[in-house]
Enzyme design. Structure first.
Site, mmCIF file in Angstrom:
data_model
loop_
_atom_site.group_PDB
_atom_site.id
_atom_site.type_symbol
_atom_site.label_atom_id
_atom_site.label_comp_id
_atom_site.label_asym_id
_atom_site.label_seq_id
_atom_site.Cartn_x
_atom_site.Cartn_y
_atom_site.Cartn_z
ATOM 1 N N GLU A 439 0.838 -1.221 0.000
ATOM 2 C CA GLU A 439 0.000 0.000 0.000
ATOM 3 C C GLU A 439 0.859 1.252 0.000
ATOM 4 O OE1 GLU A 439 -2.801 0.663 -0.784
ATOM 5 O OE2 GLU A 439 -3.309 -1.456 -0.931
HETATM 6 C C1 LIG Z 1 3.162 -9.587 0.560
HETATM 7 C C2 LIG Z 1 2.843 -8.530 -0.429
HETATM 8 C C3 LIG Z 1 1.526 -8.255 -0.733
HETATM 9 C C4 LIG Z 1 1.213 -7.291 -1.697
HETATM 10 N N1 LIG Z 1 -0.101 -7.078 -2.047
HETATM 11 C C5 LIG Z 1 -0.364 -6.318 -3.149
HETATM 12 C C6 LIG Z 1 -1.680 -6.264 -3.693
HETATM 13 O O1 LIG Z 1 -2.619 -6.864 -3.174
HETATM 14 N N2 LIG Z 1 -1.876 -5.543 -4.825
HETATM 15 C C7 LIG Z 1 -0.869 -4.869 -5.444
HETATM 16 O O2 LIG Z 1 -1.118 -4.251 -6.470
HETATM 17 N N3 LIG Z 1 0.385 -4.882 -4.937
HETATM 18 C C8 LIG Z 1 0.661 -5.598 -3.815
HETATM 19 N N4 LIG Z 1 1.928 -5.647 -3.302
HETATM 20 C C9 LIG Z 1 2.965 -4.839 -3.928
HETATM 21 C C10 LIG Z 1 3.409 -3.681 -3.050
HETATM 22 O O3 LIG Z 1 2.421 -2.700 -2.988
HETATM 23 C C11 LIG Z 1 4.747 -3.174 -3.594
HETATM 24 O O4 LIG Z 1 5.709 -4.169 -3.307
HETATM 25 C C12 LIG Z 1 5.156 -1.847 -2.994
HETATM 26 O O5 LIG Z 1 4.292 -0.826 -3.419
HETATM 27 C C13 LIG Z 1 6.601 -1.470 -3.341
HETATM 28 O O6 LIG Z 1 6.846 -1.628 -4.706
HETATM 29 P P1 LIG Z 1 8.131 -2.473 -5.164
HETATM 30 O O7 LIG Z 1 8.107 -3.774 -4.445
HETATM 31 O O8 LIG Z 1 8.174 -2.503 -6.633
HETATM 32 O O9 LIG Z 1 9.363 -1.684 -4.605
HETATM 33 P P2 LIG Z 1 10.079 -0.442 -5.328
HETATM 34 O O10 LIG Z 1 9.062 0.489 -5.854
HETATM 35 O O11 LIG Z 1 11.105 -0.950 -6.261
HETATM 36 O O12 LIG Z 1 10.789 0.248 -4.073
HETATM 37 C C14 LIG Z 1 12.053 -0.187 -3.552
HETATM 38 C C15 LIG Z 1 12.537 0.857 -2.545
HETATM 39 O O13 LIG Z 1 12.714 2.117 -3.200
HETATM 40 C C16 LIG Z 1 11.931 3.114 -2.577
HETATM 41 N N5 LIG Z 1 11.382 4.007 -3.607
HETATM 42 C C17 LIG Z 1 10.893 3.682 -4.815
HETATM 43 N N6 LIG Z 1 10.460 4.789 -5.449
HETATM 44 C C18 LIG Z 1 10.664 5.823 -4.634
HETATM 45 C C19 LIG Z 1 10.427 7.223 -4.699
HETATM 46 N N7 LIG Z 1 9.867 7.795 -5.772
HETATM 47 N N8 LIG Z 1 10.766 7.993 -3.648
HETATM 48 C C20 LIG Z 1 11.330 7.447 -2.552
HETATM 49 N N9 LIG Z 1 11.581 6.133 -2.425
HETATM 50 C C21 LIG Z 1 11.253 5.328 -3.443
HETATM 51 C C22 LIG Z 1 10.833 2.397 -1.829
HETATM 52 O O14 LIG Z 1 10.368 3.142 -0.720
HETATM 53 C C23 LIG Z 1 11.560 1.120 -1.400
HETATM 54 O O15 LIG Z 1 12.266 1.356 -0.224
HETATM 55 C C24 LIG Z 1 2.254 -6.567 -2.314
HETATM 56 C C25 LIG Z 1 3.590 -6.827 -1.985
HETATM 57 C C26 LIG Z 1 3.880 -7.808 -1.084
HETATM 58 C C27 LIG Z 1 5.334 -8.099 -0.793
#
Ligand SMILES: Cc1cc2nc3c(=O)[nH]c(=O)nc-3n(C[C@H](O)[C@H](O)[C@H](O)COP(=O)(O)OP(=O)(O)OC[C@H]3O[C@@H](n4cnc5c(N)ncnc54)[C@H](O)[C@@H]3O)c2cc1C
Length: 596
Positions: A439
């Protein structure tokens, strides 16, 4: 392993004394929501949490959900528990009565959400997402789609999911690639979503996916994203189920925690395209999805609180049983339980004080949400909505970060046994860990707070909030009794810190955005600690008034002592955070990339 017991007394206190249940009576339909009714609802909810959901928590952790060719199978016991949850009407607690819901305020539902998540976070995620899907459909879908999908989502016969993430599109949803091709009165979707919570399972007859996708001629970026309903089984006009749609679960993830919540890779359109229906307007999908995301963000904040309380209960019970050492200065005589050691007391009270602060803050925001949606006066609705908008990233970010800290402290209280799976303490930390990530990570919440929510109105909503917090000062000045001088002094210092930090963010915005973003997380946490201090000060004042009634004296005295501890040992973090905020990006960005 301890049994979860919902803290119903504190929940009632917060609902009636701090979140102003009476004030909700201005909303048509909520006049009848009395403290007695709330007590009855919370009592029944606590039973379900303690007797049905709680006992499945460890089983879920050990066994998890499993993927099969025919679909995902939930942990043994979960489908029956879900049936009971639905049959007893829990899914529809705050649902619209016109659609079969019970029409209770969000405020009361917030306490139930806390209970479900504390008892069994994996289980609770399923209805949490269904509630978000209902919100988005209710707010943006056509009447036809509402009539077709809402009744079964409200009752819980079907569940909902949120399908945003793709491997290249996580925090940055502008990179979404899933395609939606028009096909008569519907669309056909092609693409893959990852990490979809409860994306597939055998607990309900149908699953309604809310999917972000792009039309063929859509503009690049976030302005070209649309929102679609994609059901697992197609739905006839009368609401009955039809053929299986072209959507399937390709696999589920192995992960650190919440093992019983399947995290699915969802394939849309492996054959001739998954049938989907547009929700709202073309290319406005991200804005529509924010209805669901904001609802979910508030509830994930409550999830941080919930898992913290579960960890606290386990630590407290263990500390009252575990015999180790003697009181300070004694070399002989009986050994004592560890709760007699000052440092263990400090840990337990650090947990308890922050949990009570989060609960008060979270429920007050939930009541604001009720008034933002349903207050008869439009100006008041707008004022409350501005408050909810400002505080949603704080609720999500602060409460989930504290959830992790508190679950970690819970392990510390257990000593070595905390690191061993059988006490359950480690599960709480593993489960808590995801809440700061999904989220929108805490970093994304913090960027939203400083980049949009605070600045949107030039800081006016924050200024009004600070003024309201300051209003408590005169009541604290009049209050007699131990603790109130400390509460007053520390709250004043916290307000000052938040005021100065806010002024710094507003001044620096536009001049040095890197500095603002580097400071954003500290600013978010500072806001959380001060809002927690505000609510704990109000709690102490309400407890002081309660003492006069001479009923429940022990509860009220404990509340004042806990609020004093919060003021003396937690709130001073605000001053340190102000220093960090002001240092901006100068140190955070000092190292060149090749030095990492
Ligand atoms: C168990 C689990 C359940 C989930 N459930 C759902 C679901 O039901 N539906 C769904 O759609 N998604 C779901 N997700 C996905 C989840 O919302 C994302 O993993 C999350 O939003 C982070 O995206 P990412 O993993 O691609 O990390 P990234 O976006 O690659 O982020 C990696 C790091 O970089 C930082 N970062 C990235 N961009 C920025 C920025 N612009 N400014 C500052 N910091 C930044 C982040 O804070 C983080 O620390 C789930 C994930 C997990 C692990």
């Amino acid at each position: 392993m301890t049994t979860y017991r919902a803290p119903v007394r504190d929940m009632q206190f917060v609902i009636t004394e701090l979140a102003d249940l009476k004030g909700l009576a201005v909303v048509p339909g909520l006049e009848e929501v009395t403290p007695d009714l709330v007590e009855a609802v919370l009592g029944e909810a606590a039973k379900l949490a303690g007797e049905v959901l709680g006992p499945l928590n460890k089983v879920g952790d050990d066994q998890g959900a499993s993927w099969t060719q025919d679909g995902v199978v939930a942990t043994e016991g979960f489908p029956a528990a879900y049936r009971q949850f639905v049959d007893n009407g829990w899914n529809a607690l705050a649902g619209d009565p016109e659609r079969g819901g019970q029409g209770l305020p969000n405020l009361v539902a917030a306490a139930a959400v806390e209970m479900w998540n504390a008892a069994n976070m994996s289980f609770a995620l399923c209805p949490l997402l269904t509630a978000g899907a209902m919100e988005a459909i209710n707010a943006h879908a056509s009447e036809d789609l509402k009539n077709r999908y809402l009744p079964n989502l409200v009752s819980g016969e079907w569940t909902g999911t949120m399908d945003l993430t793709e491997s290249q599109a996580g925090s940055d949803l502008s990179a979404v690639r899933t395609k939606a091709v028009p096909d008569g009165d519907h669309y056909r979707l092609f693409g893959q979503k990852i990490f979809i919570t409860w994306g597939d399972h055998n607990m309900a007859a149908n699953i309604v996916h809310l999917v972000l996708a792009r039309l063929p001629d859509a503009p690049e970026g976030t302005r070209g994203i649309s929102l679609f309903i994609v059901p697992k089984f197609l739905v006839n006009a009368d609401g009955s189920l039809s053929a299986r749609n072209d959507v399937s679960c390709a696999s589920i993830e192995h992960k650190l925690g919440i093992h019983a919540s399947p995290t699915a890779v969802m394939a849309f359109g492996d054959k001739d395209g998954a049938v989907g229906y547009l929700v709202g307007q073309e290319n406005k999908g991200l804005a529509h999805m924010f209805t669901m995301m904001n609802e979910a963000r508030q509830k994930i904040g409550l999830q941080g609180l919930a898992i913290a309380d579960r960890a606290y209960q386990a630590a407290r019970d263990y500390a009252k049983e575990r015999v180790q050492g003697r009181p300070a200065g004694q070399r002989s005589g009986d050994r004592v339980t560890i709760i007699h050691h000052p440092d263990v007391r400090r840990m337990l009270l650090t947990m308890k004080a922050q949990i009570e602060a989060m609960r008060a803050f979270g429920y007050v925001v939930s009541a604001d949400n009720d008034l933002a949606r349903r207050h008869p006066d439009a100006a008041e609705r707008q004022r409350r909505q501005a408050r909810v908008d400002l505080l949603t990233p704080v609720l999500k970010g602060w409460c989930t970060e504290l959830g992790v800290e508190i679950a970690s402290l819970g392990i510390q209280v257990h000593g070595g046994m905390g690191f061993i799976e059988e006490t359950g303490a480690s599960q709480y930390l593993r489960d808590a860990r995801i809440a700061t990530i999904y989220e929108g990570t805490t970093g994304i919440q913090a960027a939203d707070l400083v980049g949009r929510k605070l600045t949107m109105d030039g800081g006016a909503t924050m200024a009004a909030l600070l003024a309201e917090i300051r209003d408590v000062d005169s009541q604290l000045a009049d209050a007699r009794g131990a603790g109130f001088a400390a509460i007053r002094a520390q709250l004043a210092t916290g307000i000052e810190a938040l005021e100065q930090a806010t002024a710094w963010v507003l001044q620096t915005t536009g001049q040095d955005q890197d500095a603002v973003l580097a400071a954003s997380l500290s600013y978010l946490m500072l806001t959380g600690y001060v809002c927690g201090g505000w609510q704990m000060a109000r709690a102490a004042l309400a407890a002081q008034a309660g003492l006069a009634s001479s009923v429940d004296e022990a509860f009220y005295r404990a509340k004042i002592a806990t609020a004093t501890f919060y003021a003396e040992q937690i709130l001073p973090k605000g001053g340190a955070l102000l220093t960090v905020v002001r240092s901006g990006a100068s140190t955070a960005l000092a190292l060149p990339e090749d030095q990492f």
